[in-house]
Design a protein around this motif. Structure first.
Motif, PDB file in Angstrom:
ATOM      1  N   UNK A 132      -4.428   6.877  -1.395  1.00 42.49           N
ATOM      2  CA  UNK A 132      -3.634   5.665  -1.458  1.00 42.49           C
ATOM      3  C   UNK A 132      -3.892   4.902  -2.752  1.00 42.49           C
ATOM      4  N   UNK A 133      -2.890   4.151  -3.168  1.00 42.30           N
ATOM      5  CA  UNK A 133      -3.019   3.129  -4.193  1.00 42.30           C
ATOM      6  C   UNK A 133      -2.319   1.887  -3.653  1.00 42.30           C
ATOM      7  N   UNK A 134      -2.599   0.748  -4.264  1.00 35.37           N
ATOM      8  CA  UNK A 134      -1.911  -0.463  -3.841  1.00 35.37           C
ATOM      9  C   UNK A 134      -1.375  -1.194  -5.061  1.00 35.37           C
ATOM     10  N   UNK A 135      -0.335  -1.976  -4.837  1.00 35.31           N
ATOM     11  CA  UNK A 135       0.199  -2.850  -5.864  1.00 35.31           C
ATOM     12  C   UNK A 135       0.325  -4.241  -5.265  1.00 35.31           C
TER      13      UNK A 135
ATOM     14  N   UNK B  73       0.850  -1.189   0.000  1.00 37.25           N
ATOM     15  CA  UNK B  73       0.000   0.000   0.000  1.00 37.25           C
ATOM     16  C   UNK B  73       0.884   1.238   0.000  1.00 37.25           C
ATOM     17  N   UNK B  74       0.577   2.170  -0.898  1.00 39.48           N
ATOM     18  CA  UNK B  74       1.361   3.397  -1.071  1.00 39.48           C
ATOM     19  C   UNK B  74       0.469   4.571  -0.703  1.00 39.48           C
TER      20      UNK B  74
ATOM     21  N   UNK C 283       4.245  -0.220 -10.125  1.00 37.45           N
ATOM     22  CA  UNK C 283       4.834   0.787  -9.232  1.00 37.45           C
ATOM     23  C   UNK C 283       6.359   0.753  -9.284  1.00 37.45           C
ATOM     24  N   UNK C 284       6.928  -0.267  -9.906  1.00 35.34           N
ATOM     25  CA  UNK C 284       8.383  -0.352 -10.066  1.00 35.34           C
ATOM     26  C   UNK C 284       8.856   0.230 -11.392  1.00 35.34           C
TER      27      UNK C 284
ATOM     28  N   UNK D  67      -0.587  16.437  -4.875  1.00 35.28           N
ATOM     29  CA  UNK D  67      -0.367  16.240  -6.312  1.00 35.28           C
ATOM     30  C   UNK D  67      -0.363  14.735  -6.601  1.00 35.28           C
ATOM     31  N   UNK D  68      -0.554  14.386  -7.883  1.00 37.57           N
ATOM     32  CA  UNK D  68      -0.465  12.983  -8.296  1.00 37.57           C
ATOM     33  C   UNK D  68       0.999  12.571  -8.416  1.00 37.57           C
ATOM     34  N   UNK D  69       1.313  11.371  -7.918  1.00 38.30           N
ATOM     35  CA  UNK D  69       2.641  10.813  -8.098  1.00 38.30           C
ATOM     36  C   UNK D  69       2.548   9.466  -8.802  1.00 38.30           C
ATOM     37  N   UNK D  70       3.536   9.199  -9.658  1.00 34.62           N
ATOM     38  CA  UNK D  70       3.702   7.882 -10.270  1.00 34.62           C
ATOM     39  C   UNK D  70       5.112   7.414  -9.920  1.00 34.62           C
ATOM     40  N   UNK D  71       5.289   6.756  -8.791  1.00 36.03           N
ATOM     41  CA  UNK D  71       6.636   6.432  -8.319  1.00 36.03           C
ATOM     42  C   UNK D  71       7.274   5.280  -9.088  1.00 36.03           C
TER      43      UNK D  71
END
Length: 241
Positions: free
Chosen positions: A106-109, A58-59, A94-95, A65-69
């Protein structure tokens, strides 16, 4: 007959229950940084109760702001010892900067570990390799998926379906991708993990508080046909760019 252990997806609150919060180093941020100062924080659940997805990262985004890590994940055993020679893959990217985490949300992978010691993974350490700020439409609520047959009639996700309906409860449009995931059937004390991740369609914009339909064809149709009425599967839409 093996049970379908992943028929359900936990609510966001359920994902993080009882988990230690991992805050990673990024530039001036140290591992001791609080969630209030670090842009992202992480929690990991190796195993959950029956019917819930295992190996979930879970991230949490603490910024507006939107993030794309782009993350690097190091697997560890139950004692926190690094497990070398394991390859880590993610279901939603996410990698590789593919998964979008919404502002103050939150988002999850879903992680998978490949190698002889994969069954020993119980913890992870996360490092942010790059933190991409993006303008992709995103919202805090999950976009729901519904499998359907060729006539548009809803069917179970374990069926050999032909379409996927996406329902967006957010007040703004969102862009998502769809993943069709198949899981293994390990012993009860070993985390279940994905053995196949197949995209359905491409990048899809779903209108605010609206819906859209995506047709299943090509490699996606072949995967659905192969795994239908068999092992445990999930059909997930995730924020992306």
């Amino acid at each position: 007959m093996p049970s379908r252990r992943h028929a359900f997806m936990p609510r966001a609150a359920a994902i993080t229950t009882g988990l230690a919060l991992l805050v990673v180093a990024l530039g001036i941020y140290s591992v001791a940084s609080s969630a209030q100062t670090a842009p992202l924080s992480f929690s990991y659940r190796s195993m959950g109760k029956d019917g819930y997805i295992n190996q979930v990262l879970t991230i949490t985004n603490h910024k507006s702001v939107n993030f794309a890590p782009d993350l690097a994940v190091t697997p560890e055993d139950s004692l926190g010892q690094v497990l070398p020679d394991l390859r880590v893959t993610t279901a939603f990217g996410s990698d590789r900067g593919n998964l979008v985490v919404p502002p103050n949300g939150t988002s999850f992978d879903i992680l998978a570990f490949h190698g002889s010691a994969s069954a020993k993974v119980r913890k992870v350490k996360v490092q942010i390799k790059a933190l991409n700020q993006v303008d992709s439409p995103a919202g805090p609520e999950t976009v729901a998926t519904q499998a359907a047959d060729a006539n548009g009639q809803p069917v179970n996700k374990f069926a050999d379906f032909d379409q996927v309906f996406l329902m967006n409860p957010n007040k703004t449009p969102v862009t998502v991708r769809i993943a069709y995931l198949v899981y293994d059937q390990p012993p009860s004390n070993v985390p279940q993990q994905t053995i196949s991740v197949t995209p359905i369609g491409g990048l899809i914009e779903v209108p605010a508080q609206g819906s859209t339909v995506v047709h299943v064809f090509g490699a996606a149709k072949a995967a659905v046909h192969k795994y239908s009425n068999g092992p445990a599967v999930s059909l997930k839409a995730y924020l992306s760019r």
